[in-house]
Design a protein around this motif. Structure first.
Motif, mmCIF file in Angstrom:
data_model
loop_
_atom_site.group_PDB
_atom_site.id
_atom_site.type_symbol
_atom_site.label_atom_id
_atom_site.label_comp_id
_atom_site.label_asym_id
_atom_site.label_seq_id
_atom_site.Cartn_x
_atom_site.Cartn_y
_atom_site.Cartn_z
ATOM 1 N N PRO A 20 -56.163 7.176 48.146
ATOM 2 C CA PRO A 20 -57.419 7.766 48.599
ATOM 3 C C PRO A 20 -58.093 8.699 47.589
ATOM 4 C CG PRO A 20 -55.587 8.977 49.542
ATOM 5 C CD PRO A 20 -54.982 7.894 48.710
ATOM 6 N N ALA A 23 -55.746 9.047 42.151
ATOM 7 C CA ALA A 23 -54.771 9.756 41.324
ATOM 8 C C ALA A 23 -54.418 8.895 40.111
ATOM 9 C CB ALA A 23 -53.527 10.057 42.147
ATOM 10 N N GLY A 59 -58.234 12.985 41.812
ATOM 11 C CA GLY A 59 -57.427 14.096 42.335
ATOM 12 C C GLY A 59 -56.314 14.524 41.382
ATOM 13 N N ILE A 63 -48.940 12.848 41.955
ATOM 14 C CA ILE A 63 -47.822 13.782 42.176
ATOM 15 C C ILE A 63 -46.566 13.018 42.619
ATOM 16 C CG2 ILE A 63 -47.119 15.930 43.332
ATOM 17 C CD1 ILE A 63 -50.147 16.353 43.947
ATOM 18 N N LYS A 64 -46.781 11.892 43.287
ATOM 19 C CA LYS A 64 -45.614 11.126 43.765
ATOM 20 C C LYS A 64 -44.782 10.612 42.597
ATOM 21 C CE LYS A 64 -47.549 9.665 48.141
ATOM 22 N NZ LYS A 64 -48.969 9.368 48.137
ATOM 23 N N PHE A 66 -44.022 12.246 39.961
ATOM 24 C CA PHE A 66 -43.268 13.301 39.287
ATOM 25 C C PHE A 66 -41.772 13.239 39.583
ATOM 26 C CE2 PHE A 66 -47.137 16.382 38.970
ATOM 27 C CZ PHE A 66 -47.670 15.568 37.991
ATOM 28 N N SER A 96 -64.098 15.254 44.114
ATOM 29 C CA SER A 96 -63.240 16.217 43.417
ATOM 30 C C SER A 96 -62.904 15.742 42.009
ATOM 31 C CB SER A 96 -61.909 16.372 44.152
ATOM 32 O OG SER A 96 -62.117 16.783 45.471
ATOM 33 N N GLY A 100 -55.359 16.749 36.418
ATOM 34 C CA GLY A 100 -55.536 15.718 35.394
ATOM 35 C C GLY A 100 -56.902 15.059 35.471
ATOM 36 N N LEU A 129 -48.569 23.559 34.941
ATOM 37 C CA LEU A 129 -49.776 24.040 34.280
ATOM 38 C C LEU A 129 -50.588 22.823 33.868
ATOM 39 C CD1 LEU A 129 -49.452 23.659 30.934
ATOM 40 C CD2 LEU A 129 -47.873 25.515 31.252
ATOM 41 N N ALA A 131 -51.333 20.347 31.828
ATOM 42 C CA ALA A 131 -50.612 19.987 30.601
ATOM 43 C C ALA A 131 -51.104 18.693 29.975
ATOM 44 C CB ALA A 131 -49.113 19.898 30.897
ATOM 45 N N MET A 255 -44.716 23.249 29.760
ATOM 46 C CA MET A 255 -44.710 22.271 30.853
ATOM 47 C C MET A 255 -43.305 21.696 31.046
ATOM 48 S SD MET A 255 -46.372 20.673 33.190
ATOM 49 C CE MET A 255 -46.893 19.134 33.925
ATOM 50 N N PHE A 271 -46.601 20.733 49.240
ATOM 51 C CA PHE A 271 -47.865 19.969 49.246
ATOM 52 C C PHE A 271 -47.731 18.777 50.205
ATOM 53 C CE2 PHE A 271 -50.429 16.421 47.680
ATOM 54 C CZ PHE A 271 -51.690 17.001 47.574
ATOM 55 N N PHE A 272 -46.661 18.031 50.068
ATOM 56 C CA PHE A 272 -46.504 16.843 50.917
ATOM 57 C C PHE A 272 -46.124 17.241 52.352
ATOM 58 C CE2 PHE A 272 -45.936 14.799 46.688
ATOM 59 C CZ PHE A 272 -47.037 13.963 46.777
ATOM 60 N N ARG A 275 -49.072 18.012 54.523
ATOM 61 C CA ARG A 275 -49.775 16.807 54.978
ATOM 62 C C ARG A 275 -48.930 16.061 56.015
ATOM 63 N NH1 ARG A 275 -51.525 19.016 50.802
ATOM 64 N NH2 ARG A 275 -53.732 18.836 50.265
ATOM 65 N N ARG A 279 -48.852 14.369 60.772
ATOM 66 C CA ARG A 279 -48.397 13.105 61.402
ATOM 67 C C ARG A 279 -47.304 13.447 62.420
ATOM 68 N NH1 ARG A 279 -49.391 11.610 55.871
ATOM 69 N NH2 ARG A 279 -47.292 12.107 55.219
HETATM 70 C C1 LIG Z 1 -44.627 15.760 31.499
HETATM 71 C C2 LIG Z 1 -45.690 15.088 32.329
HETATM 72 C C3 LIG Z 1 -47.084 15.449 31.799
HETATM 73 C C4 LIG Z 1 -48.047 15.343 32.924
HETATM 74 C C5 LIG Z 1 -49.394 15.892 32.515
HETATM 75 C C6 LIG Z 1 -49.960 16.853 33.519
HETATM 76 C C7 LIG Z 1 -51.198 16.348 34.169
HETATM 77 C C8 LIG Z 1 -51.835 17.325 35.105
HETATM 78 O O1 LIG Z 1 -52.125 18.544 34.457
HETATM 79 C C9 LIG Z 1 -50.979 17.534 36.314
HETATM 80 C C10 LIG Z 1 -51.754 17.251 37.569
HETATM 81 O O2 LIG Z 1 -52.825 16.714 37.583
HETATM 82 S S1 LIG Z 1 -50.967 17.709 38.995
HETATM 83 C C11 LIG Z 1 -52.118 17.228 40.255
HETATM 84 C C12 LIG Z 1 -53.241 18.189 40.343
HETATM 85 N N1 LIG Z 1 -54.077 17.826 41.448
HETATM 86 C C13 LIG Z 1 -54.001 18.448 42.633
HETATM 87 O O3 LIG Z 1 -53.241 19.368 42.815
HETATM 88 C C14 LIG Z 1 -54.915 17.941 43.706
HETATM 89 C C15 LIG Z 1 -54.130 17.650 44.951
HETATM 90 N N2 LIG Z 1 -54.938 17.067 45.986
HETATM 91 C C16 LIG Z 1 -55.805 17.778 46.731
HETATM 92 O O4 LIG Z 1 -56.030 18.956 46.535
HETATM 93 C C17 LIG Z 1 -56.476 17.067 47.853
HETATM 94 O O5 LIG Z 1 -55.697 15.955 48.198
HETATM 95 C C18 LIG Z 1 -57.923 16.578 47.559
HETATM 96 C C19 LIG Z 1 -58.841 17.789 47.444
HETATM 97 C C20 LIG Z 1 -57.971 15.749 46.313
HETATM 98 C C21 LIG Z 1 -58.390 15.692 48.750
HETATM 99 O O6 LIG Z 1 -58.237 16.407 49.952
HETATM 100 P P1 LIG Z 1 -58.353 15.653 51.349
HETATM 101 O O7 LIG Z 1 -59.545 14.794 51.338
HETATM 102 O O8 LIG Z 1 -58.231 16.700 52.377
HETATM 103 O O9 LIG Z 1 -57.114 14.663 51.390
HETATM 104 P P2 LIG Z 1 -55.557 15.018 51.518
HETATM 105 O O10 LIG Z 1 -55.130 14.882 52.919
HETATM 106 O O11 LIG Z 1 -55.231 16.263 50.797
HETATM 107 O O12 LIG Z 1 -54.936 13.841 50.637
HETATM 108 C C22 LIG Z 1 -55.068 12.496 51.036
HETATM 109 C C23 LIG Z 1 -53.839 11.749 50.587
HETATM 110 O O13 LIG Z 1 -53.816 11.722 49.161
HETATM 111 C C24 LIG Z 1 -52.581 12.208 48.682
HETATM 112 N N3 LIG Z 1 -52.824 12.898 47.408
HETATM 113 C C25 LIG Z 1 -53.766 13.833 47.164
HETATM 114 N N4 LIG Z 1 -53.727 14.197 45.868
HETATM 115 C C26 LIG Z 1 -52.738 13.466 45.301
HETATM 116 C C27 LIG Z 1 -52.223 13.407 43.993
HETATM 117 N N5 LIG Z 1 -52.723 14.147 42.994
HETATM 118 N N6 LIG Z 1 -51.210 12.571 43.766
HETATM 119 C C28 LIG Z 1 -50.699 11.816 44.750
HETATM 120 N N7 LIG Z 1 -51.154 11.830 46.015
HETATM 121 C C29 LIG Z 1 -52.164 12.654 46.270
HETATM 122 C C30 LIG Z 1 -52.098 13.131 49.757
HETATM 123 O O14 LIG Z 1 -50.701 13.304 49.680
HETATM 124 C C31 LIG Z 1 -52.536 12.398 50.998
HETATM 125 O O15 LIG Z 1 -51.585 11.374 51.242
HETATM 126 P P3 LIG Z 1 -51.177 10.999 52.753
HETATM 127 O O16 LIG Z 1 -50.142 9.948 52.557
HETATM 128 O O17 LIG Z 1 -52.436 10.523 53.371
HETATM 129 O O18 LIG Z 1 -50.658 12.272 53.363
#
Ligand SMILES: CCCCCCC[C@H](O)CC(=O)SCCNC(=O)CCNC(=O)[C@H](O)C(C)(C)COP(=O)([O-])OP(=O)([O-])OC[C@H]1O[C@@H](n2cnc3c(N)ncnc32)[C@H](O)[C@@H]1OP(=O)([O-])[O-]
Length: 719
Positions: A20, A23, A59, A63-64, A66, A96, A100, A129, A131, A255, A271-272, A275, A279
């Protein structure tokens, strides 16, 4: 994945497709790499637009992924390839752009956002952070102070604020992709050097050291032991002081430490879990996806004390019409003034008009005749509440949902006093109800799934972390709090001080230890409950037998303080002393220490040295043990329900994931072993007796937390 199209003849349009929230899963990253390459190698393409499907840009990282072995192209080189492209790349941001997702947009040369879009780097709230270059690019783009604010708090900004900060280049009220394509055409062929953020130095900042020192101090104070906010400051410092490549190296190192930390796991679990509690399911088999909520347009609140006022504000702020009822004229006028003030202050903070007209005040319960839902918030007295419920049943239109905000009384008993018990549920708010995030929705055996669905949906509308729980004494939160508080009292008897206990709990991450919290909420509250339970006796008896009540160890310490008129902050004296009644700064009280000494002498108790580890083990493991009982009783559907309750309503440090997650991290066998140890030392304390579920889980090899639900059901069915 990502889809590629050519539009307006010479613009390559890349659409991220991963509902949704689009990601950045391995498939999406691969899709971006492939489609960017395709656009760049197509001689007909002059510029590129990246957007997301279904009105959301991205978004962030998935995260899944990770928790598993990450495959697919890594984010950082993917974003670098975009930034170093020789054709302009424009991000079209709708919905949004988070984490990343924003980092991807920062790698683009231009950013166009819809006016309703929200942007942010919320990684810190997941224990990480930004990253994928976010910690290095954002300070270069908007300056160190603004970047520090966004990265260390993780807050989302509106498109308007993003424009003001310089994160986006244009904001549109119209179709964002159309606007971005038009923009992309207009910049085709322009030099891209000034648009590559990684090549810029950070804007000059006077007194850089002083700024970082100040921010670090602030962050350390508010982080309460969380490590990610500190790493975020360190990463931004690297951006401000090092060349880009070295800054990226520092970002990677920081990181790596965070990524594998228990805190990141705990925060991502939260976070999970938040949500997952939506349910909900009941032991009867009723569930969220098969139970349709009734529409609620008009609600009523009965009783306008502290709780009723907060509930009225919370309801009015969601846009509902609210009838606020208080039978005494003077109290009604006072409540009206207080509620209007709260609505005005809340509206000012949120930059909206106050919903003053949404509330109608009445002294007459007849005024609620046509509402869809009533929340009763009168004094905690079963006879009074029963009377109110009977009046409501006579007055309200058929089908009106009757909710009680009781924190201690039996929801089933109240339901049984009404002709339609299926319409009755508990809605247990926490004070102040318009601020606190938690809502326990309490169902009884006769509550209809529709009633639960309606209360849960209303909770969500109010922005609450709403958790459906079964009916029992104290529901989930307060039931688990009881052994925690009792252990703290026992520790005082055995030689600890309130300061020692509170310090151990605050170092663990609670905003307040048990005694400071008790002073804040008022010692008389628990005293009243214990009196009602027949536990309070005059405080002159001495010896061990005086401390056994109803067959179990009991500490009368709290009662004795109340007898002295020490009710906490409101009387200026409690477990601590305060400058004056109502003051909030707790100071150690020599009177209390000599009182404890005299008490121990009277009861033949010899003070011993108690360390932080014992405080934590006894208070927290007793609380966790009650959590296992609750799961076994089917009062909470799963450990995530308990954890969300504790993190959102009881100050449990989020970076420790909640009590049940913490038990899982510590190891169930260790929790069991320590409980057995303390139970042997204190056989007269039933709450230290390990729960049968904990024993069964350990016996079945301590499955990970997401498997407990299975184990509980399986083990039940085998019994
Ligand atoms: C060494 C490795 C290097 C990596 C590099 C780093 C990269 C980066 O810096 C790290 C990140 O981005 S960290 C990420 C930083 N980003 C964030 O922290 C943003 C996190 N997300 C949010 O804040 C909110 O979901 C939104 C505002 C996007 C939407 O809000 P809304 O409309 O109220 O919707 P909702 O009810 O909230 O979600 C609906 C469904 O989507 C699912 N899901 C959501 N995001 C997901 C994700 N990223 N992933 C997977 N799933 C994600 C959520 O679980 C749910 O699933 P369900 O099965 O239906 O329960």
């Amino acid at each position: 994945m990502a889809e590629y199209n050519r539009v307006s003849e010479c613009v390559g349009l890349i659409t991220l497709r991963n509902p949704p929230v689009n990601a950045l899963s391995a498939a999406v990253r691969q899709g971006i790499v492939d489609t960017v390459q395709r656009a760049l190698s197509d001689p007909n393409v002059k510029s590129v637009v990246i957007c997301g499907q279904n009105g959301i840009f991205c978004g962030g990282a998935d995260i899944k992924e990770f928790g598993s072995n990450m495959t697919g192209p890594p984010l950082i080189p993917m974003i670098h390839a975009i930034e170093s492209a020789n054709k302009p790349v424009v991000a079209a941001i709708e919905g949004s752009a988070l984490g990343g997702g924003l980092e991807l947009a920062l790698g683009c040369h231009y950013r166009i956002a819809h006016s309703k879009a929200r942007l942010g780097l919320p990684e810190v709230s997941l224990g990480l952070l930004p990253a994928a270059g976010g910690s290095q690019r954002l300070p270069r783009l908007i300056g160190v102070p603004a970047a520090l604010n966004l990265i260390t708090t993780g807050r989302h900004v509106t498109a308007a604020e993003a424009l003001q900060l310089g994160i986006v280049d244009q904001v549109t009220d119209h179709n964002t992709v159309d606007a971005a394509v038009k923009f992309a055409l207009s910049v085709a062929g322009r030099s891209l050097d000034p648009r590559r953020i990684s090549t810029h130095p950070c804007p000059q900042q006077p007194d850089l050291d002083a700024l970082f020192e100040e921010v670090m101090q602030k962050v350390r104070q508010s982080a309460r032991g969380a490590i990610a906010p500190i790493a975020c400051v360190q990463a931004v410092r690297a951006a401000a002081t090092l060349p880009y490549a070295q800054g990226m190296e520092r970002e990677r190192e920081l990181m790596a430490t965070l990524f594998t930390s228990g805190q990141a796991r705990a925060l991502q679990y939260c976070f999970f879990a938040e949500r997952a509690v939506g349910r909900w399911r009941m032991p009867s088999g009723a569930r969220w996806d098969t139970s349709k909520p009734r529409p609620v347009h008009k609600a009523a609140v009965i009783g306008l004390g502290t709780m009723g006022r907060g509930i009225t504000v919370a309801l009015a702020q969601t846009g509902l019409s609210v009838i606020a009822v208080e039978t005494q004229e003077k109290q009604l006028m006072e409540a009206k003034q207080a509620i209007s003030g709260m609505l005005e202050r809340g509206a000012k903070r949120r930059g909206v008009a106050p919903a003053l007209d949404g509330v109608i005040y009445s002294q007459n319960i007849q005024a609620v005749a046509d509402v869809d839902l009533v929340i009763e918030a009168v004094f905690e007295d079963i006879a009074l509440k029963t009377k109110v419920f009977q009046q409501l049943s006579a007055v309200c239109k058929p089908g009106t949902l009757l909710c009680t905000n009781t924190s201690a009384l039996d929801v089933d008993q109240l339901a049984s006093e009404t002709p339609n018990p299926e319409l009755v549920v508990g809605m247990h708010f926490f004070a102040p109800a318009h601020v606190m995030k938690l809502l326990e929705v309490v169902y009884g055996p006769r509550s209809s799934p529709q009633a639960v669905a309606t209360a849960m949906q209303l909770g969500k509308k109010m922005g609450k972390a709403s958790v459906a729980v079964g009916n029992c004494r104290g529901f989930v939160g307060n039931r688990m709090l009881k052994p925690y508080i009792e252990e703290a009292f026992f520790l005082l008897e055995e030689g600890a001080t309130p300061e020692l206990v509170d310090q151990a709990l605050e170092e663990f991450g609670f905003p307040m230890g048990v005694f400071r919290m008790s002073d804040l909420s008022g010692l008389d509250v628990g005293w009243r409950v214990r009196k009602g339970d027949g536990l309070v006796e005059p405080g002159t008896a001495s010896g061990r037998s005086a401390r056994i009540r109803q067959g179990r160890r009991y500490s009368p310490l709290g009662d004795l303080l109340c007898e002295e008129g020490r009710f906490g902050q409101k009387t200026g004296r409690g477990w601590y002393q305060y400058d004056k009644p109502g003051s909030r700064v707790a100071r150690s009280d020599p009177w209390l220490h000599s009182f404890l000494g005299a008490y121990r002498a009277q009861h033949g108790l010899v003070a011993r040295r108690i360390d932080h580890q014992e405080v934590l083990e006894r208070c927290l493991y007793a609380l966790i043990n009650e959590g296992f009982h609750i799961l076994d009783d089917g009062i909470a559907a799963g450990p995530e329900d308990i954890d969300v309750i504790y993190v959102s309503g009881y100050g449990w440090p989020r970076h420790r994931g909640g009590p049940m997650f913490y038990a899982n991290m510590v190891g169930l066998a260790k929790v069991l072993e320590r409980l057995e140890h303390y139970q042997q030392l204190h056989p007269e304390v039933p709450h230290l007796q390990p729960s049968s579920l904990l024993r069964r889980l350990v016996a079945s090899g301590s499955p990970p937390i997401h498997k407990w639900g299975e184990a509980i059901k399986k083990l039940h069915s085998q019994l």
